[in-house]
Design a protein around this motif. Structure first.
Motif, PDB file in Angstrom:
ATOM      1  N   ALA A  21       0.835  -1.113   0.098  1.00 22.55           N
ATOM      2  CA  ALA A  21      -0.073   0.025  -0.144  1.00 22.55           C
ATOM      3  C   ALA A  21       0.903   1.287  -0.133  1.00 22.55           C
ATOM      4  CB  ALA A  21      -0.838  -0.242   1.267  1.00 22.55           C
ATOM      5  N   LEU A  22       0.494   2.330  -0.816  1.00 20.06           N
ATOM      6  CA  LEU A  22       1.345   3.430  -0.935  1.00 20.06           C
ATOM      7  C   LEU A  22       0.833   4.478  -0.116  1.00 20.06           C
ATOM      8  CD1 LEU A  22       1.916   3.713  -4.777  1.00 20.06           C
ATOM      9  CD2 LEU A  22       3.405   2.763  -2.771  1.00 20.06           C
ATOM     10  N   ARG A  23       1.525   5.326   0.649  1.00 22.97           N
ATOM     11  CA  ARG A  23       0.887   6.038   1.552  1.00 22.97           C
ATOM     12  C   ARG A  23       1.072   7.520   0.584  1.00 22.97           C
ATOM     13  NH1 ARG A  23       2.412   6.188   7.593  1.00 22.97           N
ATOM     14  NH2 ARG A  23       0.756   7.662   7.372  1.00 22.97           N
ATOM     15  N   ARG A  24      -0.417   8.172   0.818  1.00 22.09           N
ATOM     16  CA  ARG A  24      -0.346   9.532  -0.159  1.00 22.09           C
ATOM     17  C   ARG A  24      -0.001  10.655   0.981  1.00 22.09           C
ATOM     18  NH1 ARG A  24      -5.791   9.916  -2.723  1.00 22.09           N
ATOM     19  NH2 ARG A  24      -6.738   9.495  -0.760  1.00 22.09           N
ATOM     20  N   SER A  25       0.292  11.716   0.288  1.00 20.71           N
ATOM     21  CA  SER A  25       0.720  12.727   1.253  1.00 20.71           C
ATOM     22  C   SER A  25      -0.740  13.611   1.511  1.00 20.71           C
ATOM     23  CB  SER A  25       1.761  13.878   0.283  1.00 20.71           C
ATOM     24  OG  SER A  25       1.159  14.502  -0.534  1.00 20.71           O
ATOM     25  N   LEU A  26      -0.549  14.418   2.346  1.00 25.33           N
ATOM     26  CA  LEU A  26      -1.931  15.258   2.709  1.00 25.33           C
ATOM     27  C   LEU A  26      -2.331  16.153   1.780  1.00 25.33           C
ATOM     28  CD1 LEU A  26      -1.294  16.032   6.685  1.00 25.33           C
ATOM     29  CD2 LEU A  26      -3.100  14.285   5.772  1.00 25.33           C
ATOM     30  N   SER A  27      -1.381  16.758   1.044  1.00 24.47           N
ATOM     31  CA  SER A  27      -1.660  17.440  -0.214  1.00 24.47           C
ATOM     32  C   SER A  27      -2.493  16.639  -1.288  1.00 24.47           C
ATOM     33  CB  SER A  27      -0.618  18.177  -0.649  1.00 24.47           C
ATOM     34  OG  SER A  27       0.487  17.417  -1.015  1.00 24.47           O
ATOM     35  N   GLU A  28      -1.905  15.455  -1.485  1.00 23.00           N
ATOM     36  CA  GLU A  28      -2.757  14.620  -2.725  1.00 23.00           C
ATOM     37  C   GLU A  28      -4.004  14.428  -2.183  1.00 23.00           C
ATOM     38  OE1 GLU A  28       1.023  12.013  -4.296  1.00 23.00           O
ATOM     39  OE2 GLU A  28       0.122  11.421  -2.266  1.00 23.00           O
ATOM     40  N   ILE A  29      -4.412  14.091  -0.917  1.00 19.30           N
ATOM     41  CA  ILE A  29      -5.566  13.784  -0.326  1.00 19.30           C
ATOM     42  C   ILE A  29      -6.611  15.043  -0.462  1.00 19.30           C
ATOM     43  CG2 ILE A  29      -6.845  13.206   1.754  1.00 19.30           C
ATOM     44  CD1 ILE A  29      -4.648  11.511   2.573  1.00 19.30           C
ATOM     45  N   VAL A  30      -6.065  16.230  -0.230  1.00 15.74           N
ATOM     46  CA  VAL A  30      -6.649  17.713  -0.208  1.00 15.74           C
ATOM     47  C   VAL A  30      -7.066  17.706  -1.685  1.00 15.74           C
ATOM     48  CG1 VAL A  30      -6.608  20.154  -0.043  1.00 15.74           C
ATOM     49  CG2 VAL A  30      -5.927  18.599   1.632  1.00 15.74           C
ATOM     50  N   ASP A  34     -10.827  18.303  -3.618  1.00 13.73           N
ATOM     51  CA  ASP A  34     -11.112  19.435  -4.251  1.00 13.73           C
ATOM     52  C   ASP A  34     -11.846  18.961  -5.525  1.00 13.73           C
ATOM     53  OD1 ASP A  34     -10.333  21.177  -2.147  1.00 13.73           O
ATOM     54  OD2 ASP A  34      -8.415  21.390  -3.050  1.00 13.73           O
ATOM     55  N   GLU A  35     -11.289  18.033  -6.028  1.00 10.33           N
ATOM     56  CA  GLU A  35     -11.596  17.298  -7.466  1.00 10.33           C
ATOM     57  C   GLU A  35     -13.137  16.824  -7.135  1.00 10.33           C
ATOM     58  OE1 GLU A  35     -10.345  13.672 -10.204  1.00 10.33           O
ATOM     59  OE2 GLU A  35      -8.673  15.048  -9.367  1.00 10.33           O
ATOM     60  N   LYS A  36     -13.234  15.829  -6.183  1.00 12.00           N
ATOM     61  CA  LYS A  36     -14.394  15.246  -6.023  1.00 12.00           C
ATOM     62  C   LYS A  36     -15.446  16.257  -5.560  1.00 12.00           C
ATOM     63  CE  LYS A  36     -13.161  10.815  -5.240  1.00 12.00           C
ATOM     64  NZ  LYS A  36     -13.209   9.555  -4.318  1.00 12.00           N
ATOM     65  N   ALA A  37     -15.134  17.408  -4.694  1.00 11.82           N
ATOM     66  CA  ALA A  37     -15.921  18.585  -4.438  1.00 11.82           C
ATOM     67  C   ALA A  37     -16.646  19.174  -5.587  1.00 11.82           C
ATOM     68  CB  ALA A  37     -15.649  19.479  -3.406  1.00 11.82           C
ATOM     69  N   ALA A  38     -15.833  19.340  -6.775  1.00 11.07           N
ATOM     70  CA  ALA A  38     -15.989  20.147  -7.731  1.00 11.07           C
ATOM     71  C   ALA A  38     -17.023  19.208  -8.761  1.00 11.07           C
ATOM     72  CB  ALA A  38     -14.809  20.715  -8.749  1.00 11.07           C
ATOM     73  N   ALA A  39     -16.908  17.856  -8.601  1.00 14.20           N
ATOM     74  CA  ALA A  39     -17.684  16.996  -9.587  1.00 14.20           C
ATOM     75  C   ALA A  39     -18.974  16.822  -9.079  1.00 14.20           C
ATOM     76  CB  ALA A  39     -16.887  15.764  -9.662  1.00 14.20           C
ATOM     77  N   ILE A  40     -19.387  17.289  -7.791  1.00 15.58           N
ATOM     78  CA  ILE A  40     -20.547  16.829  -7.045  1.00 15.58           C
ATOM     79  C   ILE A  40     -21.835  17.342  -8.140  1.00 15.58           C
ATOM     80  CG2 ILE A  40     -22.125  17.610  -5.147  1.00 15.58           C
ATOM     81  CD1 ILE A  40     -19.516  17.105  -3.310  1.00 15.58           C
ATOM     82  N   ALA A  83     -21.389  14.762   3.444  1.00 13.42           N
ATOM     83  CA  ALA A  83     -20.686  13.227   3.499  1.00 13.42           C
ATOM     84  C   ALA A  83     -19.283  13.322   2.866  1.00 13.42           C
ATOM     85  CB  ALA A  83     -21.579  12.286   2.787  1.00 13.42           C
ATOM     86  N   LEU A  84     -18.909  13.848   1.816  1.00 12.56           N
ATOM     87  CA  LEU A  84     -17.409  14.026   1.191  1.00 12.56           C
ATOM     88  C   LEU A  84     -16.682  14.764   2.315  1.00 12.56           C
ATOM     89  CD1 LEU A  84     -15.581  13.506  -1.045  1.00 12.56           C
ATOM     90  CD2 LEU A  84     -16.147  15.864  -1.742  1.00 12.56           C
ATOM     91  N   LEU A  85     -17.087  15.643   2.991  1.00 18.03           N
ATOM     92  CA  LEU A  85     -16.256  16.390   3.729  1.00 18.03           C
ATOM     93  C   LEU A  85     -15.850  15.625   4.976  1.00 18.03           C
ATOM     94  CD1 LEU A  85     -15.015  19.132   4.642  1.00 18.03           C
ATOM     95  CD2 LEU A  85     -17.137  19.810   5.697  1.00 18.03           C
ATOM     96  N   ARG A  86     -16.770  14.878   5.647  1.00 22.21           N
ATOM     97  CA  ARG A  86     -16.662  13.887   6.644  1.00 22.21           C
ATOM     98  C   ARG A  86     -15.691  12.770   6.451  1.00 22.21           C
ATOM     99  NH1 ARG A  86     -22.994  13.783   8.790  1.00 22.21           N
ATOM    100  NH2 ARG A  86     -22.918  15.671  10.106  1.00 22.21           N
ATOM    101  N   SER A  87     -16.097  12.218   5.208  1.00 20.39           N
ATOM    102  CA  SER A  87     -15.084  11.196   4.539  1.00 20.39           C
ATOM    103  C   SER A  87     -13.814  11.539   4.569  1.00 20.39           C
ATOM    104  CB  SER A  87     -15.984  10.471   3.304  1.00 20.39           C
ATOM    105  OG  SER A  87     -14.886   9.706   2.826  1.00 20.39           O
ATOM    106  N   ALA A  88     -13.469  12.756   4.051  1.00 21.38           N
ATOM    107  CA  ALA A  88     -12.118  13.231   3.872  1.00 21.38           C
ATOM    108  C   ALA A  88     -11.447  13.245   5.299  1.00 21.38           C
ATOM    109  CB  ALA A  88     -11.945  14.481   3.313  1.00 21.38           C
ATOM    110  N   TRP A  89     -12.025  13.966   6.098  1.00 20.73           N
ATOM    111  CA  TRP A  89     -11.492  14.155   7.546  1.00 20.73           C
ATOM    112  C   TRP A  89     -11.256  12.886   8.180  1.00 20.73           C
ATOM    113  CZ3 TRP A  89      -9.373  17.991  10.007  1.00 20.73           C
ATOM    114  CH2 TRP A  89      -9.640  19.303   9.572  1.00 20.73           C
ATOM    115  N   LYS A  90     -12.164  12.007   8.123  1.00 17.85           N
ATOM    116  CA  LYS A  90     -12.091  10.519   8.769  1.00 17.85           C
ATOM    117  C   LYS A  90     -11.085   9.583   8.096  1.00 17.85           C
ATOM    118  CE  LYS A  90     -13.585   7.229  11.163  1.00 17.85           C
ATOM    119  NZ  LYS A  90     -12.794   6.730  12.546  1.00 17.85           N
ATOM    120  N   HIS A  91     -10.638   9.876   6.789  1.00 19.42           N
ATOM    121  CA  HIS A  91      -9.636   8.921   6.238  1.00 19.42           C
ATOM    122  C   HIS A  91      -8.234   9.622   6.616  1.00 19.42           C
ATOM    123  CE1 HIS A  91      -7.600   7.424   2.849  1.00 19.42           C
ATOM    124  NE2 HIS A  91      -6.718   8.527   2.477  1.00 19.42           N
ATOM    125  N   VAL A  92      -8.338  10.951   6.940  1.00 18.98           N
ATOM    126  CA  VAL A  92      -6.972  11.342   7.566  1.00 18.98           C
ATOM    127  C   VAL A  92      -6.822  10.982   8.795  1.00 18.98           C
ATOM    128  CG1 VAL A  92      -5.670  13.540   7.845  1.00 18.98           C
ATOM    129  CG2 VAL A  92      -6.617  13.340   5.902  1.00 18.98           C
TER     130      VAL A  92
END
Length: 191
Positions: A21-30, A34-40, A83-92
């Motif tokens: 498993a590759l660990r992603r940086s916080l900037s990649e997660i943000v 942002d990409e998913k929020a724009a696609a809602i 839901a996306l916002l909560r998911s992002a915070w929970k993921h981190v």
């Protein structure tokens, strides 16, 4: 235990199904957030088009044949965004293993914060989780101290652990008293 004659993969060699498993940086997660929020809005439009297509597929000549969905499907952009916002915070939270570092009281406070979280940005991530990453030892020790402080006073002192003290049992059973894997009982005290 059974051993097979197959050779284990050497360090650095990976198989297709066993890639690390590759660990992603916080900037990649943000950036993903942002990409998913724009696609809602587009995703909601696709959902509405699919709902219309299902209703049309169940109808001939515009004649109503009955309700297709048990309830009228509804989708609100604010619910998807939350839901996306909560998911992002929970993921981190999970990825940084904050649950292993934070004390029980801190975890409760974080759970409350994450029900209505701050905007998902790097500065907000640093504000909420930064202290846990900068000084994890402090937070682990703080959790131990909180556990000790919340103990019943009888568990905090050796003075009440005596045989024959008023209000305490008149006998003590000691497990593993005869050795590392042994069993034993202390003799009953005269009471």
């Amino acid at each position: 235990m059974t051993y097979h004659n197959t050779e284990f993969p050497k360090i650095g060699e990976t198989q297709e199904h066993a890639a690390p498993a590759l660990r992603r940086s916080l900037s990649e997660i943000v950036a993903e957030y942002d990409e998913k929020a724009a696609a809602i809005p587009e995703a909601i439009a696709e959902f509405n088009q699919a709902e219309t297509a299902i209703n049309v597929a169940a109808c001939i000549g515009g004649a109503y044949g009955g309700q297709i969905f048990s309830r009228s499907p509804s989708l609100y952009e604010r619910d998807v965004r939350l839901a996306l916002l909560r998911s992002a915070w929970k993921h981190v939270y999970d990825g940084l293993q904050i649950e292993r570092i934070a004390s029980a009281k801190d975890r409760k406070q974080l759970d409350l914060k994450l029900t209505n979280p701050l905007p998902f940005t790097l500065p907000n991530l640093a504000e909420v989780f930064g202290d846990y990453l900068l000084d994890p030892r402090f937070h682990v020790l703080k959790g131990l101290a909180e556990c000790f402080c919340d103990l019943d006073p009888a568990y905090k002192s050796h003075s009440k652990v005596k045989i024959g003290v008023e209000g305490l049992p008149k006998r003590i059973i000691i497990g593993s008293a005869t050795g590392w894997n042994g069993w034993g009982q202390a003799p009953e005290s005269a009471g």
